[in-house]
Design a protein around this motif. Structure first.
Motif, short mmCIF file in Angstrom:
data_model
loop_
_atom_site.label_atom_id
_atom_site.label_comp_id
_atom_site.label_asym_id
_atom_site.label_seq_id
_atom_site.Cartn_x
_atom_site.Cartn_y
_atom_site.Cartn_z
N ARG A 1 0.82 -1.21 0.00
CA ARG A 1 0.00 0.00 0.00
C ARG A 1 0.86 1.27 0.00
N ILE A 2 2.03 1.22 0.66
CA ILE A 2 2.90 2.40 0.69
C ILE A 2 3.24 2.85 -0.73
N PHE A 3 3.64 1.89 -1.56
CA PHE A 3 4.08 2.25 -2.92
C PHE A 3 2.90 2.44 -3.88
N VAL A 4 1.79 1.77 -3.59
CA VAL A 4 0.58 2.06 -4.37
C VAL A 4 0.13 3.50 -4.11
N TYR A 5 0.20 3.91 -2.83
CA TYR A 5 -0.17 5.30 -2.49
C TYR A 5 0.76 6.29 -3.19
N ASP A 6 2.06 5.98 -3.22
CA ASP A 6 3.00 6.87 -3.91
C ASP A 6 2.62 7.06 -5.37
N GLY A 7 2.38 5.93 -6.05
CA GLY A 7 2.01 6.00 -7.47
C GLY A 7 0.69 6.72 -7.69
#
Length: 431
Positions: A338-344
């Motif tokens: 989720r951390i990197f999905v949120y970034d994208g």
């Protein structure tokens, strides 16, 4: 705020050691921004062009035409009475459609001669604005005033000019081709004359030009002329017979169903043809062109999505230690993803929002200003319109925005999956 959201925001902020990644993030946002804005503007222009062309075609022709397989027919008044109760029908008007040649002392041009009833409000309304624009545009550019002036000119079709000739209204381009304007006399030649001692003889009659119409479409303005219904019957020797009946409907997008109902009610030998069928190939080409342009410009968003993939992949490689620490502290793999999905999605959402706003502002500017018209004048001989058309369609903006967000979300799946597969033991072994 959840720890995933907090960490994702911190990763995107510029800071020591993260300047290069932040620059890549800005480039990714810029790519999404340009793709969304370009799609919104181009689709709005293509929609405006299609609607403008449709309005001009409908203005120059009828919504539905009722004709007979047997050709010209009598008792058209009875047919009109049968059409009146049909749901959706606003008005009907008989017409005559034939071919001839208009000649002056210096030029000859083939022409389509349309006979209309000047006393029929539907016939007058269909051509009044074009006649006003062509005959009185220099006097007043107000649309309502031009329509009234055009209606006044059309109502004079049934009368004669001061020289005693029948009246005729010709297109602006046709007027230029044969060198005849308002007040001049032209010769109408029909090949369907009487049989003489040496074979068929052409029929010739003088007409006085009382008006000039301007639909803004060279196909109509260069080849069409209007006379009164009675004059057309007399000239083409079809007394009491008409070519067909024009029908105006309240919803142009239901013209097909209304026409089918009319044909079913009248039965053989009558049939109907609607404006969509008459111009099917043209509007199909426009829709395919809009779709093709949309697909090609959509690649801009795809390129931006690849930038998001590379940005997040580099971020995962830089943050291996942080990921290992989080996982050793009990963070789940789903939380890491989720951390990197949120970034994208932050990159995609910012780019989409800014692109949508910028695209809307550009469309509003093109819609309300004459900038493009002054910089790039449209040639009437090439384009069927004289102004740069823009039609802001909220549905298109919504579809582009949603599609952009979906593409950006798909771009986050691989980097986030890779981040969740990191082994914390390997990452912390040499720390």
């Amino acid at each position: 705020m959840s720890y995933e959201s907090l960490i994702s925001l911190r990763y995107l902020k510029s800071g020591t050691g993260r300047g290069f990644l932040s620059a890549i993030g800005l480039i990714s946002i810029l790519g999404v921004f340009l793709g969304v804005a370009s799609l919104d503007v181009v689709l709005s222009v293509m929609k405006g062009f299609e609607d403008e062309l449709r309005d001009k075609i409908i203005g120059a022709s009828s919504h539905v035409v009722v004709m007979s397989y047997e050709g010209d027919f009598k008792d058209f008044a009875e047919v009109e009475k049968k059409l009146a109760p049909t749901p959706g029908v606003i008005s009907t008007s008989p017409f005559i459609y034939n071919h001839g040649m208009l000649t002056t002392e210096h030029a000859v041009s083939g022409s389509i001669i349309r006979g209309i009833d000047p006393g029929n409000s539907a016939s007058v309304a269909a051509v009044a604005e074009a006649v006003g624009k062509g005959s009185a545009a220099e006097i007043n550019t107000d649309r309502e005033t031009l329509s009234r002036e055009g209606a006044r000119i059309v109502s004079r079709l049934s009368g004669r000019t001061p020289s005693g000739h029948p009246s005729i209204i010709i297109g602006r381009e046709l007027s230029n081709l044969i060198g005849a304007g308002i007040g001049d006399t032209v010769n109408l030649v029909s090949p369907y004359g009487k049989i003489g001692p040496f074979g068929p003889m052409a029929k010739i009659r003088k007409f006085g030009v009382i008006g000039v119409f301007d639909y803004g479409m060279i196909e109509y303005d260069s080849s069409t002329a209007y006379v009164s219904l009675d004059t057309a019957m007399n000239f083409f020797e079809t007394p009491g017979r008409v070519t067909g009946i024009e029908v105006r409907v309240d919803d142009i997008y239901k013209a097909r169903s209304t026409g089918d109902e009319i044909a079913e009610n009248l039965g053989f030998p009558f049939y109907s043809r609607n404006w969509e069928d008459s111009n099917r190939s043209l509007f199909r080409a426009l829709r395919l062109e809009r779709m093709a342009i949309g697909i090609f410009l959509g690649f801009i968003v795809l390129v931006a999505a690849l930038n998001i993939v590379s940005t997040l992949t580099m971020l995962v490689m830089e943050k291996k230690r942080d990921i290992a620490v989080l996982m050793s502290m009990g963070a789940r793999k789903s939380g890491i993803r989720r951390i990197f999905v949120y970034d994208g999605m932050i990159i995609g959402t910012i780019g989409t929002a800014l692109g949508t706003l910028f695209g809307y502002l550009i469309c509003r500017f093109l819609e309300t200003s004459n900038f493009i018209k002054e910089m790039i004048p449209f040639d009437d001989n090439v384009y069927p319109i004289s102004e740069f058309p823009v039609r802001i369609e909220p549905a298109y903006f919504l579809v582009v925005a949603v599609s952009s967000l979906v593409i950006c979300f798909l771009a986050t799946l691989y980097p986030s999956y890779r981040a969740s597969r990191e082994n914390p033991v390997e990452s912390l072994r040499y720390e």
